[in-house]
Each structure stands twice: as structure tokens, then as C-alpha cells.
Design a protein around this motif. Structure first.
Motif, PDB file in Angstrom:
ATOM      1  N   LEU A  33       1.129   4.176  -2.858  1.00  0.00           N
ATOM      2  CA  LEU A  33       0.861   5.597  -2.592  1.00  0.00           C
ATOM      3  C   LEU A  33       2.077   6.468  -2.904  1.00  0.00           C
ATOM      4  O   LEU A  33       1.936   7.582  -3.416  1.00  0.00           O
ATOM      5  CB  LEU A  33       0.403   5.796  -1.143  1.00  0.00           C
ATOM      6  N   LYS A  34       3.272   5.964  -2.602  1.00  0.00           N
ATOM      7  CA  LYS A  34       4.479   6.752  -2.915  1.00  0.00           C
ATOM      8  C   LYS A  34       4.586   6.967  -4.422  1.00  0.00           C
ATOM      9  O   LYS A  34       4.943   8.045  -4.882  1.00  0.00           O
ATOM     10  CB  LYS A  34       5.726   6.031  -2.398  1.00  0.00           C
ATOM     11  N   HIS A  35       4.269   5.942  -5.190  1.00  0.00           N
ATOM     12  CA  HIS A  35       4.362   6.071  -6.644  1.00  0.00           C
ATOM     13  C   HIS A  35       3.319   7.036  -7.198  1.00  0.00           C
ATOM     14  O   HIS A  35       3.630   7.909  -8.001  1.00  0.00           O
ATOM     15  CB  HIS A  35       4.215   4.707  -7.328  1.00  0.00           C
ATOM     16  N   VAL A  36       2.089   6.869  -6.744  1.00  0.00           N
ATOM     17  CA  VAL A  36       1.026   7.677  -7.370  1.00  0.00           C
ATOM     18  C   VAL A  36       1.020   9.127  -6.873  1.00  0.00           C
ATOM     19  O   VAL A  36       0.399   9.990  -7.489  1.00  0.00           O
ATOM     20  CB  VAL A  36      -0.387   7.044  -7.241  1.00  0.00           C
ATOM     21  N   THR A  37       1.710   9.387  -5.752  1.00  0.00           N
ATOM     22  CA  THR A  37       1.801  10.786  -5.296  1.00  0.00           C
ATOM     23  C   THR A  37       3.144  11.408  -5.710  1.00  0.00           C
ATOM     24  O   THR A  37       3.445  12.536  -5.323  1.00  0.00           O
ATOM     25  CB  THR A  37       1.603  10.912  -3.771  1.00  0.00           C
TER      26      THR A  37
ATOM     27  N   ALA B 227       0.834  -1.207   0.000  1.00  0.00           N
ATOM     28  CA  ALA B 227       0.000   0.000   0.000  1.00  0.00           C
ATOM     29  C   ALA B 227       0.867   1.256   0.000  1.00  0.00           C
ATOM     30  O   ALA B 227       0.614   2.220  -0.739  1.00  0.00           O
ATOM     31  CB  ALA B 227      -0.933  -0.009   1.206  1.00  0.00           C
ATOM     32  N   LEU B 228       1.904   1.210   0.810  1.00  0.00           N
ATOM     33  CA  LEU B 228       2.798   2.372   0.903  1.00  0.00           C
ATOM     34  C   LEU B 228       3.563   2.572  -0.407  1.00  0.00           C
ATOM     35  O   LEU B 228       3.725   3.703  -0.899  1.00  0.00           O
ATOM     36  CB  LEU B 228       3.769   2.128   2.066  1.00  0.00           C
TER      37      LEU B 228
ATOM     38  N   MET C  35       0.699   0.247 -11.426  1.00  0.00           N
ATOM     39  CA  MET C  35       1.847   0.829 -10.719  1.00  0.00           C
ATOM     40  C   MET C  35       2.309  -0.140  -9.622  1.00  0.00           C
ATOM     41  O   MET C  35       1.503  -0.927  -9.121  1.00  0.00           O
ATOM     42  CB  MET C  35       1.433   2.142 -10.048  1.00  0.00           C
ATOM     43  N   PRO C  36       3.572  -0.039  -9.199  1.00  0.00           N
ATOM     44  CA  PRO C  36       4.034  -0.920  -8.115  1.00  0.00           C
ATOM     45  C   PRO C  36       3.117  -0.804  -6.900  1.00  0.00           C
ATOM     46  O   PRO C  36       2.769   0.301  -6.492  1.00  0.00           O
ATOM     47  CB  PRO C  36       5.436  -0.374  -7.796  1.00  0.00           C
TER      48      PRO C  36
END
Ligand SMILES: Cc1cc2nc3c(=O)[nH]c(=O)nc-3n(C[C@H](O)[C@H](O)[C@H](O)COP(=O)(O)OP(=O)(O)OC[C@H]3O[C@@H](n4cnc5c(N)ncnc54)[C@H](O)[C@@H]3O)c2cc1C
Length: 579
Positions: free
Chosen positions: A82-86, A78-79, A130-131
Motif C-alpha cells: 500500500l505504501k508503494h502504490v499510494t 500488505a503495508l 510492486m513490493p
């Protein structure tokens, strides 16, 4: 103006909540359960805000319901996602707080309240490739709820957005709607069941036209409201909060107008701002959002006028993400007060979105937030794409709903209301004539449709890759082969609609820390003041991770804020003030 102390308060509670959306009610319930008295203030005559109008889904990674259904997820995945999409634009600690607390908040609410959620097993993350992305399970939707359980309080809940209803009345879950749209086996009997459930409920019909079987945003808010009522947590309607009361640098209450009277209301332990975004404030839109922009382009709540952002800003709060929104391309339908976001229609086979030159500029089937970001990014004086134009043919029109129009098979053109037939929906026998009606470049559109059709017949979209992503295909027509998002635009008559750069609400606002405390420009905390939901700067930054990406955080940070405010107080009162 910022009011200062002096005179006594007219009313006192421990935890004072401004707003009545999903995050606000969650926070009030949690504060109550932790021993505090709570009160929710609502400026309109209806509670629920944008949350009640919404699709009622919440995006909760690594949640227990997906695990029960056998879909694996983890904190790390999950992290990573979120790091990728933000794009690294949101501090890791904030993302981690969300990932760690959202499942805990969900467990709490499922255990302690009437809230019931269902896992959307095939509704994928918007960037599932995405990852860390998942093909389903992180988006949860509210289970049906019987409105009768709320008694008279039901009539005081804001109605669902029109785009969430069939015939402006009948409601169904997103999973049911997908089942019908995709014409999965059993769709005819499901349609009959939903329609008879509504129309045969004669006793209820005599009372109200609203559907008794709540779905979507109403089904999310009703159990929260019922849980508040059972706890005796008051909710004051028509109480317009205008100012914050500050004593010795600490926010200790609000000034509100109720029944024409100014009231000073004490929030002994904290004031939580949960008063929504600024989508319905034309001046703030002009100032902060990309231009051109219009308040008529929002599908969000008319009450989202940025009040909380103004109040916090007056105390020196920092603002963030003010240029962003929960974007979606919209159609503005004459006679309707809110725009409709084109979530499904834009990616179905047999339509395209073009700019003023008649040229495509985006993968129409990509996530709705993405479409508007591209509309703005590519909007130039030479090739304007705000607004854009949706073009489709008779085959598309016969099979699919579009904005306020039911599929032609159910609603032939002659049955379309006159005010939509004349002016709103453009129709012509040739692509060139349609372009003239839409006032866009005719040769450009003819050339574009020709090129699009050649590729669409082969199921490919070399330029924009439409139909290649998992999200694209979710809303495609699986009966169309080889690509469920592509079909040529070739059968006259041809149709067109103007499409604007709209949204479900804004997402920029008061900058907050990981406990939802409002921060000043120097990074220090404004004591006593918390903010969640669309009046706070979103933890999602520039992205929309999946369905429910707005209310999942609103509820989670509501849960965090309430616990933090109450425990800070219990542990010596002023711990919440330190940096
Ligand atoms: C059609 C549609 C579908 C959507 N679907 C989804 C979905 O499925 N999942 C998802 O996560 N998001 C969805 N959204 C977006 C989501 O609804 C919002 O982002 C979210 O509800 C915002 O929550 P909030 O608590 O910030 O504001 P709100 O829910 O709008 O609550 C704010 C409340 O504060 C009140 N208020 C404002 N100013 C004052 C004041 N001065 N004094 C007192 N009260 C005040 C307002 O009247 C309102 O009731 C959708 C939106 C729309 C329009």
C-alpha cells in the motif's frame, strides 16, 4: 443551510446512518451488535446504491480465506504494497489502520452475519509486481445468494449494473465469468448450467426477470440486508437527507424529507455519512474532476450526487482527493442509463486504444484506473486522448465480447440491434475508412496499426509493454501465443468505438481520521460526525490496489466508525470529540 437545535425530534436512534451501501449496512449491524439502536436512511426507492450495482468484491489483505487456501500474506507485505502504490501520499497510520482492521472486520462479518465470501485465488493485485504485491487471494468475491431468502425485500434492492449481466438478466460470479471468457476446460457445461439455472426456474421467472441466484454486488448486499432484517434494524427508503442538525457544535441528527414531510431525526451517539460520491453531479464533476468530464461517463449510481460532501462541507469539513475517482475507460451505449467500464475488452488481443491522431498512448491491458489516468495525463490540444478510440478487427469481433456486444460467433453483425449498428459501432473495410468514420487522423491510424502489427506478430510491445504485467495477462487470451494480449489488427472489416474517461464512482470527499471522524480544515474533529465510503476521502488516495479496493475500505471504516462511536459514548459520551 445548517439546522440548529430547538424543536424536538420526530424520531430517535443511537446511531444514524445516511446511505445503504455495503459500508452503511456493515456499520449499522456492528452498532446494533454493540448495544445501540441503528437506522439507515436511503433517499431513493431502492437500497444498496453503487454497492448493489457493483462486482461485489472486497480487497482485504492478509485475510483468513487466503490463508486457508495456502496463500501466504502478512501485515508487513500488505503495508509495504500500500505504501508503494499510494506513493507516500496517504499517512502511514491510515494505511496501517486499514491493514490491521480489514481482516478483523471480515472475520466479524463472516461470523456474525449471512455474508459469505470466496477467495479469488488467481485475481492478482493490480500492481502485483510492486513490493508486497500478491498474485491473488486478497480480492474476495461474494458467494452466490438465493434471492428468495430476502422475500419481498429483494425487489427493493438496486439492480446490478447492466455490464454485470449476460443478456441483461443472467448473473454469474467474476470467477465464473473468467472461466467462460478464458474458455477453460468445462466452460461449455458451466455455460449450460448457468443458463438453465436461470431459464428453467419457471416459478421465479413468473415473478420477475431478475436472476434468483445472486452474484456480485447483489450477492454482497443481500446477506447484509438479511442480517439487518433479522436484527430488526430499520431501513427507510425514499428518505432524502438534506441537512445536519448541530447542537452546541455537535452533530446530533439530520433533517430529511420523507413522504413529502420534513423530519428531524436524532442520532444520539453519532451520525454516519455513507451517502456515496458525486459521480452523478455534473456541477461537482466540472469543479473537481479533471476536464473534460461528463456525468454520462459514469457507470456509478445515479443517486451519487455528492449530498454528504455538501452537508459536511457546510460544517467546515476539509475535503481531500476530490480530483480522483475509481477510474475506468467507458463506452456510452445509446439507450443505457449508465456507461459500461471496459475492464476486460481493452486488453484482449487484436485491439488498440488510440488518440485523435490515431496513435497509441497507453498500455491498454494495464489496470483500468491507470488507463484513464494516462488518458488525462496525455490529453493535449495537439494530441487529444479524451475521448480515445478503440479499434479492433474481425478476428477480435468474432471471439470476444465488447461493451454491449456478444462475440460475433454468438451475435453476428446482422443480429446487433439497429440502434447500435447505426452510429455507435463504427465499421469499415479499411483502417483508413474506419478512421474517417471515427473522425480521427487516417494516416496516423494506418501507420500506427502497421507498426503495432509488426510487433504484435512477434508478441512484443516495445513502447508500452502490453502483456508483460501479471494483471495484463489475467484478462488476456491464454490461447494466443506468445503474448496473450497481442494479436495483429489485420482481418477486415475493422471496427471502432469511442471511449471516454469514466469511472465506477468518485473517491474524493470529507477528510477523516483513522476512526472515520470528519475533520475540519484545522485538523480538529467535528463532534458526532463520521464518514465512510465514497463521500469520504479514500484511504487509497490516488490508487486502486486491487479488485474490491473501494468497498473493502467502506466496510472496514464502517466497522471502525460504529465501534468507535458506541465505545466513545459508553466511555463518557464525549471522548469522540477530542483531537
Ligand atoms: C459496475 C460497477 C462495478 C463495481 N465493482 C466493484 C467491486 O467489485 N469492488 C469494489 O470495491 N467496488 C466496485 N465498484 C465501486 C463500488 O460500487 C463503489 O465505490 C461503492 O459501492 C461505494 O460505496 P458507498 O457506500 O460509498 O456508496 P453507495 O453504495 O452508492 O451507497 C450510498 C447510498 O446513499 C444513498 N444516498 C445518497 N444521497 C443520499 C441522501 N441525501 N439521503 C439518503 N441517502 C442518500 C444512495 O442512494 C446510495 O444508496 C463498482 C462500481 C460499479 C458501478
Amino acid at each position: 443551510m445548517i439546522a440548529n437545535a430547538g424543536s424536538a425530534f420526530d424520531h430517535e436512534v443511537d446511531f444514524l446512518v445516511v446511505g445503504t451501501g455495503a459500508g452503511a449496512m456493515t456499520a449499522a449491524i456492528v452498532a446494533h451488535d454493540h448495544g445501540a439502536t441503528a437506522l439507515c436512511l436511503e433517499k431513493t426507492a431502492l437500497y444498496g446504491g453503487n454497492s448493489a450495482m457493483s462486482g461485489g468484491s472486497i480487497w482485504i489483505p492478509n485475510n483468513s480465506l487466503m490463508k486457508k487456501a495456502g496463500v501466504p500474506d502478512s501485515r508487513e507485505e500488505a503495508l509495504t504494497y500500500l505504501k508503494h502504490v499510494t506513493f507516500g501520499m496517504v499517512p502511514d497510520e491510515k494505511l496501517a489502520t486499514y491493514v490491521d482492521t480489514a481482516p478483523e472486520m471480515l472475520e466479524y462479518m463472516l461470523a456474525k452475519t449471512h455474508l459469505r465470501m470466496e477467495c479469488m485465488l488467481t485475481y492478482m493485485d493490480y500492481y502485483a509486481e510492486m513490493p508486497g504485491g500478491k498474485p491473488g487471494g486478497r480480492s474476495l468475491e461474494a458467494a452466490h445468494f438465493d434471492a428468495a431468502r430476502l422475500g419481498d425485500e429483494f425487489e427493493k434492492m438496486r439492480e446490478p449494473a447492466l455490464q454485470e449481466l449476460v443478456f441483461g438478466r443472467v448473473s454469474m460470479t467474476a470467477t465464473e465469468a473468467h472461466h467462460l471468457l478464458a474458455r477453460h476446460p468445462g466452460w461449455v457445461s458451466l455455460t449450460a448450467k448457468i443458463m438453465s439455472r436461470y431459464w428453467l426456474d419457471v416459478a421465479w421467472r413468473a415473478k420477475t426477470k431478475r436472476d434468483r441466484t445472486l452474484s456480485l454486488g447483489n450477492a454482497l448486499m443481500a446477506p447484509l440486508r438479511l442480517s439487518m432484517m433479522e436484527r430488526g434494524i430499520p431501513l427507510w427508503l425514499e428518505t432524502d437527507v438534506q441537512d445536519l442538525v448541530v447542537v452546541n457544535g455537535r452533530v446530533v441528527g439530520v433533517i430529511a424529507t420523507r413522504n413529502g414531510k420534513k423530519l428531524r431525526i436524532h442520532g444520539r451517539k453519532a451520525v454516519l455519512l455513507a451517502a456515496g460520491g458525486f459521480e452523478s453531479n455534473p456541477e461537482m464533476r466540472q469543479k473537481y474532476l479533471p476536464n473534460p468530464t461528463r456525468a454520462e461517463w459514469t457507470s456509478g449510481s445515479p443517486a451519487s450526487t455528492g449530498d454528504a460532501i455538501r452537508m459536511g462541507g457546510a460544517l467546515g469539513a476539509d475535503l481531500d482527493w476530490m480530483h480522483e475517482a475509481w477510474w475506468g475507460p467507458v463506452t456510452v451505449v445509446p439507450g443505457e442509463s449508465r456507461a459500461r467500464v471496459l475492464v476486460v475488452e481493452k486488453g484482449l488481443p487484436g485491439c488498440i486504444l488510440v488518440n485523435k491522431l490515431g496513435q497509441r498512448f497507453v498500455n491498454e491491458a494495464s489496470p483500468y484506473a491507470n488507463v484513464v489516468q494516462v488518458m488525462y495525463a496525455k490529453n493535449t490540444a495537439q494530441a487529444p486522448s479524451v475521448p480515445a478510440y478503440m479499434v479492433f478487427d474481425a478476428s477480435y469481433r468474432a471471439k470476444y465480447p465488447c461493451g454491449p456486444l456478444l462475440p460475433g460467433a454468438q451475435q453476428p453483425d446482422w443480429a446487433i440491434p439497429k440502434h447500435l449498428r447505426e452510429g455507435y459501432l463504427k465499421k469499415a473495410d479499411t483502417i483508413g475508412a474506419l478512421a474517417m468514420q471515427l473522425q480521427i487522423n487516417a494516416e496516423g491510424l494506418e501507420d500506427q496499426v502497421r507498426r503495432f502489427n509488426d510487433n504484435a506478430r512477434a508478441g512484443s510491445d516495445p513502447e508500452f509493454k502490453r502483456g508483460e504485467g501479471g494483471f495484463d495477462r489475467y484478462y488476456g487470451d491464454e490461447k494466443v501465443k506468445p503474448n496473450p494480449c497481442l494479436a495483429p489488427i489485420e482481418k477486415p472489416p475493422f471496427y471502432g468505438l469511442v471511449v471516454y474517461a469514466g469511472e465506477f464512482g468518485t473517491k474524493g470527499g470529507l477528510k477523516v481520521d483513522t476512526t472515520a471522524r470528519v475533520l475540519r480544515r484545522d485538523g480538529s474533529v467535528i463532534p458526532g460526525l463520521y464518514a465512510i465510503g465514497n463521500c469520504s476521502a479514500s484511504v487509497m488516495g490516488p490508487t486502486y490496489p486491487g479488485a474490491g479496493g473501494t468497498m473493502g475500505p467502506a466496510m472496514t471504516f464502517g466497522y471502525i466508525a460504529a465501534r468507535h462511536a458506541i465505545s466513545s459514548w459508553a466511555n463518557g459520551g464525549r471522548r469522540g470529540e477530542s483531537r
